[in-house]
Write a protein that holds these residues in place. Structure first.
Motif, mmCIF file in Angstrom:
data_model
loop_
_atom_site.group_PDB
_atom_site.id
_atom_site.type_symbol
_atom_site.label_atom_id
_atom_site.label_comp_id
_atom_site.label_asym_id
_atom_site.label_seq_id
_atom_site.Cartn_x
_atom_site.Cartn_y
_atom_site.Cartn_z
ATOM 1 N N VAL A 1 -4.743 -3.537 5.565
ATOM 2 C CA VAL A 1 -3.509 -2.547 5.686
ATOM 3 C C VAL A 1 -4.360 -1.249 5.160
ATOM 4 N N LEU A 2 -4.130 -0.198 6.049
ATOM 5 C CA LEU A 2 -4.477 1.302 5.452
ATOM 6 C C LEU A 2 -3.370 2.039 4.820
ATOM 7 N N GLU A 3 -3.891 2.807 3.998
ATOM 8 C CA GLU A 3 -2.856 3.622 3.409
ATOM 9 C C GLU A 3 -2.351 4.880 4.382
ATOM 10 N N ARG A 4 -3.372 5.114 5.199
ATOM 11 C CA ARG A 4 -2.679 6.275 6.181
ATOM 12 C C ARG A 4 -3.237 5.762 7.417
ATOM 13 N N PRO A 5 -2.521 6.326 8.528
ATOM 14 C CA PRO A 5 -2.961 5.492 9.906
ATOM 15 C C PRO A 5 -4.304 6.346 10.343
ATOM 16 N N ILE A 6 -4.891 5.659 11.086
ATOM 17 C CA ILE A 6 -6.001 6.282 11.866
ATOM 18 C C ILE A 6 -5.914 6.126 13.639
ATOM 19 N N VAL A 7 -7.029 6.550 14.217
ATOM 20 C CA VAL A 7 -6.561 6.661 15.603
ATOM 21 C C VAL A 7 -5.566 5.651 16.345
ATOM 22 N N GLY A 8 -4.809 6.282 17.114
ATOM 23 C CA GLY A 8 -3.754 5.685 17.559
ATOM 24 C C GLY A 8 -2.487 5.037 16.817
ATOM 25 N N GLY A 9 -2.592 5.726 15.474
ATOM 26 C CA GLY A 9 -1.589 5.356 14.598
ATOM 27 C C GLY A 9 -1.704 4.068 14.170
ATOM 28 N N ALA A 10 -2.782 3.289 14.196
ATOM 29 C CA ALA A 10 -2.976 2.071 13.721
ATOM 30 C C ALA A 10 -3.117 2.027 12.213
ATOM 31 N N VAL A 11 -2.319 1.153 11.474
ATOM 32 C CA VAL A 11 -2.230 1.250 10.129
ATOM 33 C C VAL A 11 -2.659 -0.263 9.476
ATOM 34 N N GLY A 12 -2.673 -1.394 10.377
ATOM 35 C CA GLY A 12 -2.712 -2.530 9.770
ATOM 36 C C GLY A 12 -3.285 -3.717 10.855
ATOM 37 N N ILE A 13 -4.019 -4.644 10.502
ATOM 38 C CA ILE A 13 -4.477 -5.708 11.534
ATOM 39 C C ILE A 13 -4.503 -7.129 10.585
ATOM 40 N N GLY A 14 -4.463 -8.243 11.181
ATOM 41 C CA GLY A 14 -4.480 -9.455 10.702
ATOM 42 C C GLY A 14 -4.791 -10.617 11.442
ATOM 43 N N VAL A 15 -5.207 -11.529 11.188
ATOM 44 C CA VAL A 15 -5.423 -12.954 11.948
ATOM 45 C C VAL A 15 -5.437 -14.204 10.984
ATOM 46 N N TYR A 16 -4.561 -15.117 11.716
ATOM 47 C CA TYR A 16 -4.429 -16.531 10.967
ATOM 48 C C TYR A 16 -5.629 -17.308 11.448
ATOM 49 N N MET A 17 -6.665 -17.677 10.751
ATOM 50 C CA MET A 17 -7.659 -18.533 11.233
ATOM 51 C C MET A 17 -7.400 -20.148 10.961
ATOM 52 N N MET A 18 -7.634 -20.995 11.782
ATOM 53 C CA MET A 18 -7.503 -22.202 11.550
ATOM 54 C C MET A 18 -8.836 -23.019 11.077
ATOM 55 N N GLU A 19 -9.801 -22.135 11.038
ATOM 56 C CA GLU A 19 -11.031 -22.791 10.923
ATOM 57 C C GLU A 19 -11.512 -22.222 9.299
ATOM 58 N N VAL B 1 0.815 -1.163 -0.170
ATOM 59 C CA VAL B 1 -0.138 -0.026 -0.148
ATOM 60 C C VAL B 1 0.953 1.364 0.120
ATOM 61 N N GLY B 2 2.262 1.083 -0.142
ATOM 62 C CA GLY B 2 3.063 2.308 -0.160
ATOM 63 C C GLY B 2 3.386 3.007 1.171
ATOM 64 N N LEU B 3 3.118 2.313 2.298
ATOM 65 C CA LEU B 3 3.552 2.905 3.783
ATOM 66 C C LEU B 3 4.819 2.585 3.580
ATOM 67 N N LEU B 4 5.522 1.461 3.515
ATOM 68 C CA LEU B 4 6.909 1.064 3.841
ATOM 69 C C LEU B 4 7.875 1.119 2.812
ATOM 70 N N SER B 5 8.917 1.972 2.942
ATOM 71 C CA SER B 5 9.850 2.347 1.744
ATOM 72 C C SER B 5 11.105 1.847 2.280
ATOM 73 N N THR B 6 12.126 2.049 1.535
ATOM 74 C CA THR B 6 13.465 1.520 1.902
ATOM 75 C C THR B 6 14.124 1.980 3.142
ATOM 76 N N ASP B 7 13.953 3.352 3.381
ATOM 77 C CA ASP B 7 14.408 3.860 4.487
ATOM 78 C C ASP B 7 13.455 3.765 5.807
ATOM 79 N N SER B 8 12.392 3.205 5.749
ATOM 80 C CA SER B 8 11.422 3.025 7.019
ATOM 81 C C SER B 8 11.816 2.077 7.967
ATOM 82 N N HIS B 9 11.704 2.220 9.173
ATOM 83 C CA HIS B 9 12.137 1.412 10.155
ATOM 84 C C HIS B 9 10.791 0.566 10.618
ATOM 85 N N LEU B 10 11.026 -0.784 10.807
ATOM 86 C CA LEU B 10 9.848 -1.624 11.356
ATOM 87 C C LEU B 10 10.443 -2.510 12.181
#
Length: 844
Positions: free
Chosen positions: A369-387, A333-342
């Protein structure tokens, strides 16, 4: 009701109605025919009777013959009776005949007209007999055309009516058989058509035992042979298709609600947001099997943090694969670039549900994953379901990702805002020294500790001389920088164990543990020397230095309680200012006597004001930020002196507390203010805010007196808001919670006063049902110029909005400040710009 029964009932109804209508119609026709026949027969009989009489009268008859004739007529038996009646002129000439009186005969004789009428089941006909020329020979008193008499014929139709009824009944019976026969035919026909369709429908429905069985139902084989019923069958088929979708939607909705219930934001967020997420995910794992859950935040520009919560075996290989998947999502989504720190943070939630299949991470891990942060700086969320085979759960999780991202972002925001506010609750935002409220707490603590361990300590009150000149000459920005410079001078001049605080404006205080008069004097001289040596370069290039006036008080030599000790040091500071500034003063015996005398005078003033009822309420308006409509008033205590002068609460409230008069004073102000509210705003929804010590809330007599006052006045408790202040500390928090909950149940509301100026404000938010928070005025006053103050107020508003609490900004003194508050989202404002405190009679 079944269709067969409906048809039979309908046919019977039609049959009954048809037979009744036909019977009535036939009966009326036969009745009319009988009447017409009877009338015609009566007319003929009357005419024949008259002709017979006339023939006899032409040859002349005696009275005896006349009587025999009339008697013979009246003896006619059966359904027919005939009678002859004399008119007045004949009676005058020949005398009356023995005859029955009949109204219709009297009328016919008087009017000279024939009469036909229905009497019960009989037809009556009266024929009038008029004089002819040949009659005048015998009836000398009559002229041609005069009424001589009448013949009355009455014919009973009972037998004819009975016959008519029988005929009508037979006809109606025949008519009724027609719809009944038709109904039976229709039932037989429909039964043959519908039975097959109904049996097919029953078989299809019988096969449905769970939601997945709906897909097996085939309504295309259900045919009735009727277009209308086939349309219904088609609509049922369409309905079933919708039910399939609705059933899945219902399962999804129920599951979504179950998930969201696990993420309800509670006060525990204030302590540790990650622990809150862990505990929430433990609950979620009971209703859905998942391997891991992650969320990503933008901490600073180009800096991100990913938090992965594991519910399975998280080997190094699996971690690396998941981290790569998260990085890929941010890059996509273009949030992370080569000089970004994760940075990645991994936490276990004590789950051990299998092992993640590496080749399925990108497929089974649902993420947003959002293109810009929302409240609290949140930009992404995910879950790995086993069902993966449970459609409804997968749909629910996918649709809730954005909602959960907002919730978790809010959780982290609340935690971050709380930590920021916690820090500045104890610190002055400008200098980052301790603030006034914490100073008082530390001073009280130091008094108790010094008394317990029997040592001396010193208190310094430091005021920067001529600071207003510096501020006015070089502007507020430089003035703020200079105050930070002063704070640094104080810290460098004193020991590490000494406590330095900004008391307000250009006034500072310092607590020097284990220090006597000599040590305090030496420390004060070091401060003065630093002020003389260290300067700041002003915008015009000049070096700006300041001087200071310092007052000193030593425990226990000059005072044994915090307030008295501060009063002594403060008075010494003012004496330095009055004697030329830039100096130090330690109180002499004369100084202490003077201070004691002034304190005694104030004590007497407060006691007499309370006894004489000269404590009065003033009302400062609180307005809606959007409309500036006044929605409430804060009640402020004032003492009205006998000379008309007014003393504000800040000058006497501490004295009232030291004399144990504050509760009596508060009750006096409470009652007077409530009566003003009732008199001026009886039908409005204006509220009153009262400052009240937490200690007062646990005094049963105090609260019962307040409730009694409201009952006597007739005021709704919902219009009263108690501002919980921190004038006194309540050690038994559970007891306070009990009394607050009791008052809340009765309708009273609560506000936290000076929110952000003390850490106990957050304890109140966490433990009590708060309706309003009043943001500390020191943060509001410099809101437009201070980035820190803006951040603090914005954080407080965000916290309050998430917790559904209304916000009130204090110290609003300009339209510019009000505009900033509106932009931040503050609900209400209070301050001199909104309105100064008013006497009761000045309230409009």
């Amino acid at each position: 009701m079944s269709l067969k029964v409906f048809i039979i009932v309908t046919a019977l109804t039609v049959s009954v109605l048809s037979s009744l209508l036909s019977a009535v119609s036939v009966y009326r026709i036969l009745l009319q025919q009988s009447e017409d026949f009877a009338i015609e027969a009566s007319q003929q009989l009357a005419h024949q009777t008259f002709q017979s009489m006339y023939q006899i009268m032409r040859r002349g008859w005696t009275r005896a013959e006349l009587l025999d004739f009339t008697s013979a007529l009246e003896k006619e038996s059966g359904a027919l009776s005939i009678s002859v009646h004399r008119g007045r002129k004949v009676t005058d000439l020949f005398g009356p005949l023995p005859e029955k009186k009949h109204p219709e005969v009297e009328w016919a004789l008087s009017e000279g007209k024939d009469v036909t009428l229905r009497k019960g089941s009989s037809i009556v006909y009266v024929k009038v007999l008029k004089a002819r020329r040949e009659c005048l020979a015998c009836h000398a008193n009559a002229t041609e055309g005069d009424v001589l008499g009448a013949v009355r014929v009455e014919q009973n139709l009972s037998s004819e009516l009975g016959k008519a009824r029988k005929v009508a009944a037979l006809f109606s019976f025949g008519v009724a058989l027609l719809p009944l026969s038709g109904a039976i035919f229709v039932i037989l026909f429909l039964s043959s058509k519908l039975n097959r369709a109904v049996l097919q429908l029953e078989r299809n429905i019988g096969e449905v035992n769970k939601i997945s069985d709906l897909s097996k139902v085939d309504f295309s084989t259900v045919k009735t042979g009727f277009q209308e019923l086939d349309k219904i069958s088609r609509q049922v088929e369409i309905l079933v298709e919708k039910l399939k979708k609705t059933a899945v939607d219902k399962e999804v909705l129920e599951f979504e609600m179950m998930l969201l219930e696990k993420f309800i934001i509670t006060s525990e967020v204030l302590t540790d947001w990650q622990e809150f997420i862990v505990e929430s995910l433990k609950e979620v794992s009971r209703i859905i099997k998942f391997a891991y859950f992650f969320t990503v935040f933008m901490s600073e520009e180009n800096s991100f943090e990913a938090f992965v919560f594991w519910n399975c075996h998280d080997t190094e290989t699996v971690r690396t694969r998941v981290e790569e998947d998260i990085r890929y999502g941010l890059e996509k989504v273009g949030l992370l670039s080569t000089d970004s720190h994760l940075v990645y943070h991994h936490r276990s939630i004590n789950g051990r549900l299998g092992i993640v299949e590496l080749d399925q991470v990108e497929v089974l891990a649902k993420k947003l994953v959002l293109e810009r942060p929302i409240v609290g700086g949140a930009v992404g969320i995910g879950v790995y379901m086993m069902e993966s085979k449970d459609l409804s759960k997968r749909i629910a999780v996918e649709s809730l990702l954005s909602t959960l991202l907002n919730v978790i972002g809010s959780v982290k925001a609340i935690h971050r805002f709380t930590k920021e506010i916690e820090y500045y609750a104890t610190r002055d935002p400008l200098t980052e020294l301790y603030n006034q409220r914490v100073f008082w707490e530390l001073l009280s603590y130091e008094v108790d500790r010094a008394r317990r361990h029997q040592y001396k300590f010193a208190l310094l009150v430091v005021d920067v001389d001529n600071f207003k000149v510096i501020n006015d000459s070089y502007g507020h920005t430089f003035g703020d920088m200079f105050l930070r410079h002063v704070a640094a001078l104080l810290l460098s001049s004193l020991r590490r164990e000494d406590i330095v605080a900004r008391y307000g404006g250009d006034e500072f205080v310092a607590i020097l543990p284990y220090t006597d008069e000599t040590g305090a004097y030496t420390a004060a001289l070091r401060i003065l020397d630093a002020f003389e040596r260290e300067g700041m370069t002003a915008p015009d290039g000049r070096t700006v230095r300041a001087t200071a006036s310092i007052g000193v008080a030593v425990f226990p030599d000059h005072g044994e309680d915090p307030r008295h000790l501060f009063s002594v040091a403060d008075e010494m500071m003012y004496k330095v200012k009055r004697s030329g500034k830039h100096g130090v003063r330690i109180p002499s015996v004369e100084d202490l006597d003077e201070i004691a005398h002034e304190l005694a005078r104030k004590n007497v003033m407060v006691m007499s004001a309370v006894e004489e009822g000269r404590v009065i309420p003033y009302f400062q308006p609180i307005a809606d930020c959007s409309t500036l409509k006044v929605v409430a008033y804060e009640v402020l205590a004032r003492i009205e002196e006998k000379d008309g002068s007014v003393i504000p609460a800040g000058k006497f409230i501490d004295i009232a507390e030291s004399l144990s008069l504050v509760f009596k004073l508060d009750l006096m102000v409470f009652e007077k203010a409530c009566r003003v509210l009732f008199d001026k705003f009886k039908n409005d929804d204006i509220k009153l805010f009262f400052n009240i010590s937490p200690k007062a809330l646990v005094l049963s007599n105090y609260l019962s007196d307040m409730k009694r006052i409201l009952r006597e006045i007739g005021l709704d408790p919902a219009r009263i808001v108690f501002e919980i202040t921190e004038r006194e500390t309540v050690r038994n928090l559970e007891l306070l919670k009990k009394f607050v909950a009791e008052l809340k149940m009765e309708g009273f509301q609560f506000a936290i006063d000076d929110f952000g100026s003390g850490f106990s404000s957050f304890a109140y938010v966490k433990h009590f049902p708060i309706d309003y928070i009043k943001v500390e005025g020191e943060f509001v006053r410099e809101l437009k110029r201070s980035r820190v103050d803006y951040a603090l107020v914005n954080s407080a508003v965000t916290l309050a909005r998430i917790l559904n609490i209304k916000t009130i900004a204090e110290f609003v003194e300009s339209s510019e400040t009000l505009d900033v508050l509106r932009a931040i989202g503050v609900d209400m404002a209070q301050g001199f710009y909104i309105g100064k405190p008013l006497r009761p009679e000045d309230i409009i």
